[in-house]
Enzyme design. Structure first.
Site, PDB file in Angstrom:
ATOM      1  CD  GLU A   1       0.453  -0.624   3.211  1.00 44.21           C
ATOM      2  OE1 GLU A   1       1.014  -0.355   4.286  1.00 44.21           O
ATOM      3  OE2 GLU A   1       0.567  -1.729   2.666  1.00 44.21           O
TER       4      GLU A   1
ATOM      5  CG  ASP B   1      26.595  21.758 -30.137  1.00 46.94           C
ATOM      6  OD1 ASP B   1      27.716  21.428 -30.570  1.00 46.94           O
ATOM      7  OD2 ASP B   1      25.961  22.726 -30.570  1.00 46.94           O
TER       8      ASP B   1
ATOM      9  CG  ASP C   1      21.446  25.585 -26.313  1.00 42.77           C
ATOM     10  OD1 ASP C   1      21.620  25.129 -27.459  1.00 42.77           O
ATOM     11  OD2 ASP C   1      22.238  26.378 -25.763  1.00 42.77           O
TER      12      ASP C   1
ATOM     13  CG  ASP D   1      20.297  21.032 -30.103  1.00 42.05           C
ATOM     14  OD1 ASP D   1      21.062  20.286 -30.728  1.00 42.05           O
ATOM     15  OD2 ASP D   1      20.631  22.146 -29.672  1.00 42.05           O
TER      16      ASP D   1
ATOM     17  CG  ASN E   1       8.014 -11.457   9.002  1.00 40.17           C
ATOM     18  OD1 ASN E   1       8.692 -12.484   9.035  1.00 40.17           O
ATOM     19  ND2 ASN E   1       8.475 -10.305   9.444  1.00 40.17           N
TER      20      ASN E   1
ATOM     21  CG  ASN F   1       0.969  -2.241   7.633  1.00 43.84           C
ATOM     22  OD1 ASN F   1       1.938  -2.608   6.989  1.00 43.84           O
ATOM     23  ND2 ASN F   1      -0.027  -1.566   7.097  1.00 43.84           N
TER      24      ASN F   1
ATOM     25  CG  ASP G   1       3.422   1.780   7.286  1.00 44.70           C
ATOM     26  OD1 ASP G   1       4.059   0.917   6.647  1.00 44.70           O
ATOM     27  OD2 ASP G   1       2.187   1.901   7.212  1.00 44.70           O
TER      28      ASP G   1
END
Length: 782
Positions: free
Chosen positions: A285, A327, A530, A534, A598, A623, A627
């Site tokens: 999640e 270039d 640039d 290009d 696990n 959890n 986290d």
């Protein structure tokens, strides 16, 4: 929009000036503000509070989370209120964690968007000014020059040797000549030569035009609205596919566990909550949040290193780059052209030719360039300029700029100037220019090689000049290929030969794209440019890079914009790309290793035990505690060895990791299971407490193990990762001995039992670290 604007090209500009209440000097700012307010373009946006509320609610929109919350509320109605508030608190706290991280990430993205907003030159109150293109309205008068992106559908009022690239609308790659006038209503799009269209760009010349349509009312806007598509990068697609893969396994396993527990006559409510909590614990999640946070954190760091990220997912691609094409001007060389001398055809210094060169540069308006800037700095004896009477702007087909002037005694060229008049011209002399090699460029190129990034130069300059530059920057025997050689070469031959070429010289703009496409067969290519010439190469490359002072169309095409045209800046960008890539993979490894192992073990154990191996609230608490450090992965340190290798998304590599480390994790879960049940012979609550401690600690320690390819104690983790992991460890071990223990179904373990569980965890750490070192040596993707 006026009704006749649907075929506006059949009228001239005077008609539209009157129709839109405009004038050649532009609208007043007051009129513009009224039009923006009326059209709804300036509207009261959502407040920061409203945005925060929407974002917070969005943390709970996943189907699994909604099912879990629904099941908890249902259990409360059925009379089981003991766990309701605890579970809701854990769910709410988990949501708050990811909310604050994503909120910060969103602010970074907003800042980046403001930096790269397209701007246009508009006449307001009779004065030319640059504004954000989204603030342009009907009736505005716009000024254009070579390289400008067109922000709205416009009708030309003035045009001087104007050519526009309309390939984005018509598919026609050759520039279209544009001029003023009115044309037949039935004229097809590609032949409406008095119009400029949003999404196209100016190739050469100058123009003045009145805006007829903006936003969704333009042709480009209607196409985008009806057919919006997003092209996924390799990494994005890999992440999405991987997330769906884990989700499928999670849902199948959770439903299976629910059915089996119900068949074993366990509580319906407990079984449902357990299955849902298990799904929430197993499902990736945090994967979308982690990737977004990691990329926005990378974008923020890159901004500090003077690199603007236009698309977050491009950061991952930058980490894969192993070839940079550029270039030479401004990157390899200083980009500051210096006039060395000006000589006539016999090689003698000439003030007359110096004067002509100065006039040509001073009066040029179509295409700003460093050569003209250098010529403007020439010191002349004469202080009075002649009168300019005409100009043929520079373009990449003629490679020429012509200016007509009246000196008072003679007119050089003629009054009415056009391309046809560029005949029988007299050669006057040479302007000798010099662009010195940048200081420090040799070190920068060496550092790129350290990162396993090769460098190739693609330039339109003479091959001898390019070869000389190659020697100066340390290429001992530069292999040069010219544009003429490219013309006679098959695509297959180019793919083979391009790998060994150091410098492509005398290359035409359209040939740059061909070179890049050939190189992509062997490398992950970044192209840096640039100019207008290009753009096709920027689009063709895996990663397109431009600079802040580039022409609009080049900046718009690029994935990254450098605030300085300096390869050392890009060097930092590549490192940040690889750091972001590495940190994102860490969470994937965690999810496929310890967490999945696990939770899988818990699921299997629930089938064999007469009681649940963990209560739903304990699964959710597991959890929640893990986290905390997981969300700091984005700011974690990355080993230098990992930064020196291009990152690459490799699903096979991840699958191998999942199998090997998932089995390893489950093996230690089985050891814990047997120890608790048959050696220590504990009861239900003590069993759940022991497994709760073992599960969380292994998930915390696996993060430190897999975050480096070396032994974990040889690599320094990020500060926040370390501190929050330490906090999680203290909470996990200490919680069973606090007054809160009974609320979450935990009991104090005897010191002997706790010592046994910690010994199992220590064994897990040692074996996992040894397994990790072996794994990365054997399976590390090339």
């Amino acid at each position: 929009m006026k009704s006749s604007a649907n075929n506006f090209w059949k009228f001239d500009s005077n008609y539209w000036l009157k129709e839109l209440n405009s004038n050649p000097n532009g609208l007043s700012q007051k009129t513009v503000d009224e039009l923006l307010l009326k059209s709804g373009m300036i509207r009261k946006g959502k407040s920061s509070f409203q945005k925060d509320v929407i974002l917070f609610i969005g943390q709970f929109k996943s189907p699994l989370m909604l099912l879990l919350i629904g099941a908890v509320i249902l259990s409360a109605f059925l009379g089981d209120t003991s766990d309701v508030f605890i579970i809701l608190f854990i769910v709410l706290s988990t949501g708050l964690l990811s909310f604050f991280q994503e909120r910060n990430a969103g602010k970074v993205v907003e800042k980046l968007q403001s930096l790269i907003a397209l701007k246009s030159t508009v006449l307001r109150d009779g004065k030319a000014q640059e504004i954000i293109a989204s603030h342009i309205v009907q009736g505005d008068i716009l000024l254009f020059k070579a390289g400008d992106m067109i922000p709205a559908d416009c009708l030309l009022m003035e045009a001087n040797e104007l050519h526009a690239n309309e390939a984005s609308l018509t598919g026609e790659s050759y520039p279209v000549r544009k001029d003023i006038g009115s044309i037949d209503e039935q004229t097809v799009l590609a032949r409406r030569t008095n119009c400029l269209w949003e999404g196209t760009n100016i190739v050469s010349g100058t123009a003045k035009a009145i805006v007829i349509a903006t936003g969704n009312d333009t042709i480009f806007g209607s196409i985008v609205t009806s057919a919006t598509t997003t092209i996924e990068s390799t990494f994005e697609k890999g992440i999405k596919d991987f997330g769906f893969f884990l989700m499928k396994i999670t849902l199948i396993l959770s439903v299976f566990i629910l059915v089996v527990n119900l068949l074993n006559h366990k509580s319906v409510v407990d079984s449902a909550l357990f299955a849902l909590a298990l799904a929430v614990g197993m499902a990736p999640e945090l994967l979308p949040a982690i990737t977004t946070i990691a990329m926005s954190a990378g974008a923020k760091r890159m901004l500090e290193k003077k690199v603007i990220v236009k698309k977050l997912s491009s950061i991952q691609n930058l980490g894969e780059v192993n070839l940079l094409c550029t270039d030479k001007t401004g990157t390899i060389t200083e980009g500051a052209i210096v006039v060395d001398s000006i000589v006539d055809s016999s090689g003698q210094e000439s003030n007359d030719i110096k004067t002509l060169a100065f006039w040509n540069a001073s009066f040029e308006t179509g295409y700003s360039n460093p050569i003209d800037e250098a010529l403007k700095k020439l010191a002349l004896k004469e202080t009075v300029l002649p009168t300019k009477i005409g100009e043929i702007p520079y373009d990449f087909i003629r490679k020429r700029l012509s200016i007509a002037v009246n000196t008072g005694t003679e007119k050089i060229i003629i009054n009415n100037i056009s391309k046809e008049d560029e005949t029988d011209m007299v050669f006057a002399g040479f302007v000798l220019l010099q662009d010195p090699v940048k200081s420090g460029i040799i070190d920068t190129i060496h550092n790129l090689k350290q990162l396993q990034v090769d460098l190739k130069i693609i330039t339109g300059d003479n091959k001898n000049v390019a070869q000389s530059i190659g020697l100066k920057i340390g290429i001992e025997h530069p292999v040069v290929m010219t544009g003429k050689e490219l013309l006679d070469m098959s695509p297959e031959a180019l793919i083979l030969k391009a790998k060994d070429v150091h410098i492509f010289a005398e290359v035409e703009p359209q040939q740059k794209e061909r070179i890049i496409l050939a190189l992509r067969k062997s490398f992950t290519v970044a192209y840096m440019g640039d100019g207008i010439n290009d753009v096709s190469a920027i689009n063709a490359a895996d990663i397109g890079i431009s600079v802040e002072n580039a022409v609009d169309v080049a900046r718009e095409a690029a994935d990254f914009v450098l605030m300085e045209k300096d390869l050392s800046v890009l060097l930092d960008g590549i490192k940040e790309g690889r750091k972001t890539f590495a940190n994102t993979l860490k969470y994937i490894f965690i999810n496929t290793g310890s967490t999945f192992g696990n939770m899988f073990s818990v699921a299997v154990a629930s089938l064999l035990l007469p009681f649940l191996p963990m209560l739903p609230k304990q699964l959710l608490l597991t959890n929640f505690i893990t986290d905390f450090p997981y969300l700091t992965i984005a700011s974690d340190n990355v080993d230098e060895e990992q930064l020196n290798r291009p990152g690459k998304w490799d699903l096979k590599f991840i699958r191998n990791y999942m199998i090997i480390f998932g089995i390893h994790s489950s093996l230690f879960d089985i050891i814990s299971f047997i120890t608790l049940l048959y050696v220590l012979k504990v009861k239900e609550s003590a069993f759940q407490t022991g497994w709760f401690i073992e599960s969380i600690l292994t998930e915390l320690f696996i993060l430190f193990i897999i975050r480096t390819h070396k032994n974990f104690f040889k690599s320094k983790p990020g500060k926040y990762l370390f501190l929050l992991s330490l906090l999680g460890l203290i909470m996990t071990v200490g919680l069973p001995y606090t007054s809160l223990a009974t609320d979450v179904g935990l009991v104090p373990l005897p010191m002997f039992n706790l010592g046994i569980m910690l010994l199992i965890v220590l064994s897990y750490i040692i074996t996992a670290d040894l397994l990790k070192v072996w794994f990365f040596k054997k399976y590390r993707s090339s």
